[in-house]
Design an enzyme around this catalytic site. Structure first.
Site, short mmCIF file in Angstrom:
data_model
loop_
_atom_site.label_atom_id
_atom_site.label_comp_id
_atom_site.label_asym_id
_atom_site.label_seq_id
_atom_site.Cartn_x
_atom_site.Cartn_y
_atom_site.Cartn_z
N ASN A 46 49.12 21.68 67.81
CA ASN A 46 47.85 21.63 67.07
C ASN A 46 47.56 20.24 66.50
O ASN A 46 46.75 20.11 65.58
CB ASN A 46 47.82 22.68 65.97
CG ASN A 46 49.05 22.65 65.07
OD1 ASN A 46 49.92 21.77 65.21
ND2 ASN A 46 49.14 23.59 64.15
N ARG B 203 49.80 17.17 53.49
CA ARG B 203 50.40 18.11 52.55
C ARG B 203 49.79 17.87 51.16
O ARG B 203 49.59 16.73 50.75
CB ARG B 203 51.93 17.94 52.49
CG ARG B 203 52.67 18.47 53.71
CD ARG B 203 52.54 19.97 53.85
NE ARG B 203 53.24 20.51 55.01
CZ ARG B 203 52.69 20.71 56.21
NH1 ARG B 203 51.41 20.39 56.41
NH2 ARG B 203 53.39 21.23 57.19
N GLN C 294 50.39 27.21 48.32
CA GLN C 294 49.52 27.86 49.29
C GLN C 294 49.91 29.33 49.41
O GLN C 294 51.07 29.60 49.72
CB GLN C 294 49.62 27.16 50.66
CG GLN C 294 49.00 25.80 50.66
CD GLN C 294 48.82 25.20 52.06
OE1 GLN C 294 48.28 24.12 52.20
NE2 GLN C 294 49.27 25.89 53.07
N HIS D 93 43.49 25.32 54.71
CA HIS D 93 44.54 25.02 55.70
C HIS D 93 44.27 25.69 57.05
O HIS D 93 45.09 26.45 57.57
CB HIS D 93 45.93 25.38 55.20
CG HIS D 93 47.01 24.52 55.82
ND1 HIS D 93 48.28 24.44 55.31
CD2 HIS D 93 46.98 23.70 56.90
CE1 HIS D 93 49.00 23.61 56.05
NE2 HIS D 93 48.22 23.15 57.03
#
Length: 387
Positions: free
Chosen positions: A147, A286, A315, A334
């Site tokens: 990805n 991050r 998260q 995200h």
């Protein structure tokens, strides 16, 4: 037989499966640099399906159960009585995603004597405590490059969203039901001619640089490993030896460096204060690389003209997280690396890793973060950290 525990994000609010917008996705067979896309023996899903949620199961259930393995899928990962904690003690393999991380802490790893393999379906394994994994004799693997391009496209999208102040213009025609052109363009600029930098020039950072080149911007970068001279010349890059030099030299900064002790809270009040007034930051790396409250203060003061991030800490973030309500933001939950296109690749890569593990064949080296025994499934304790 083994027990595989997959920790995946919850299903769509409207139920599973969703109404897909397209009938399929392009087939990607390889990546820049020559690495091939995942090559499992087979897949039990249609590329373009929603695979990363609980009901999607990464397309793994048929494959695992036909081999006689136990497959448990949950989204419940927080708190001492979570499904993750209850299932861990007799689990052999944990599959997680950076977008909904199952934090494998030293305590959780110690409570899982059978755990020998942790797979990240995607890229980024900092939710696994690597020293504990090494001492436990575990293998830690991720689906490298699956990805990377997805994230780079998202970063470029967020850069344009901030500079052109898309969110405000969109709000005028939706939430405000207005047509206030003067208000909608009062913070709207062109990217052309700006100084744009990336912190971290790995796969994603380089992909961002290449996608920004046609916008006629001046490109900058900083990384502990300087790029080859021919790449710098090709893209017209200016190299900076550290984050401070880079941050003070650009109008737009896109963060792509890993999270480690030297980058945690790197962008604090002091570093943000060195940036040009009205600079923009995009962070798809991050959340902990920036100081949460320092970002809010920089937006309130005007030091930053905008902040767009796809990563948070923790998260998922609590409802009162200040990034949900700070001014001039373009935050997303995200999703950059979890497009339906990327899901087909990281689901296939997860299956490839599992096939190798159960068949006693080597996992391809580019997938390995910690090698807990060379041949997958041996349980050997002659391990190395591979990157």
């Amino acid at each position: 037989m083994a027990k595989i525990l997959a920790v995946l994000y919850p299903d769509p609010v409207g139920g599973y499966p969703p109404d897909y917008a397209r009938d399929g996705i392009p087939t990607i067979t390889g990546y820049p640099g020559g690495q091939t896309a995942p090559t499992p023996h087979a897949v039990d899903f249609t590329p373009g399906q929603l695979l990363g949620c609980v009901s999607g199961e990464l397309g793994l259930r048929r494959f695992l159960e036909e081999r006689g393995h136990t497959f448990v899928v949950t989204s419940d990962k927080e708190g001492g009585d979570s499904t993750l904690d209850r299932e861990l003690p007799d689990t052999d393999v944990v599959v997680s995603q950076p977008f909904w991380p199952a934090y494998l802490t030293p305590e959780r790893i110690a409570a899982a004597p059978r755990l020998r393999l942790a797979i990240t379906a995607g890229i980024g394994s900092d939710h696994v405590d690597l020293p504990s994994a090494i001492s436990h004799g575990m293998t830690v693997a991720e689906v490298t490059y699956s990805n990377s391009i997805s994230v780079s496209e998202h970063a470029v999208m967020q850069i344009l969203t901030l500079v052109h102040d898309y969110m405000s213009a969109h709000e005028w025609v939706t939430a405000k039901k207005g047509w206030n052109i003067a208000d909608a363009v009062s913070r709207n600029y062109d990217l052309e001619g700006m100084d744009v930098g990336v912190l971290g020039s790995g796969r994603i950072g380089q992909a961002v640089l290449r996608r920004l080149k046609p916008f006629d911007v001046r490109l900058h970068y900083s990384d502990v490993h300087r790029l080859p001279e021919e790449v710098e010349d090709e893209l017209g890059l200016t190299y900076h030896p550290d984050a401070r030099s880079l941050a003070s030299s650009v109008d737009v900064l896109s963060i792509h460096t890993p999270l480690h002790p030297k980058t945690q809270n790197l962008f604090d009040d002091e570093l943000l204060g060195t940036m040009r007034r009205g600079a923009y930051i995009v962070n798809t790396a991050r959340g902990l690389i920036v100081d949460r409250d320092a970002v809010v203060r920089a937006l309130d003061s005007g030091r930053l003209a905008g902040y767009a991030g796809d990563v948070w800490y923790p998260q998922p973030p609590p409802p009162d997280h200040p990034w949900r309500t700070m001014p001039h933001e373009a935050m997303t939950p995200h999703v950059s690396g979890s497009t339906l296109s990327a899901q087909a690749r990281y689901a296939a890569g997860t299956r490839e890793i599992l096939e190798c593990w159960f068949d006693g064949r080597p996992i391809r080296p580019e997938y390995l973060i910690v090698d807990g025994g060379g041949l997958a499934g041996t349980g050997a304790r002659s391990y190395t950290v591979t990157g």
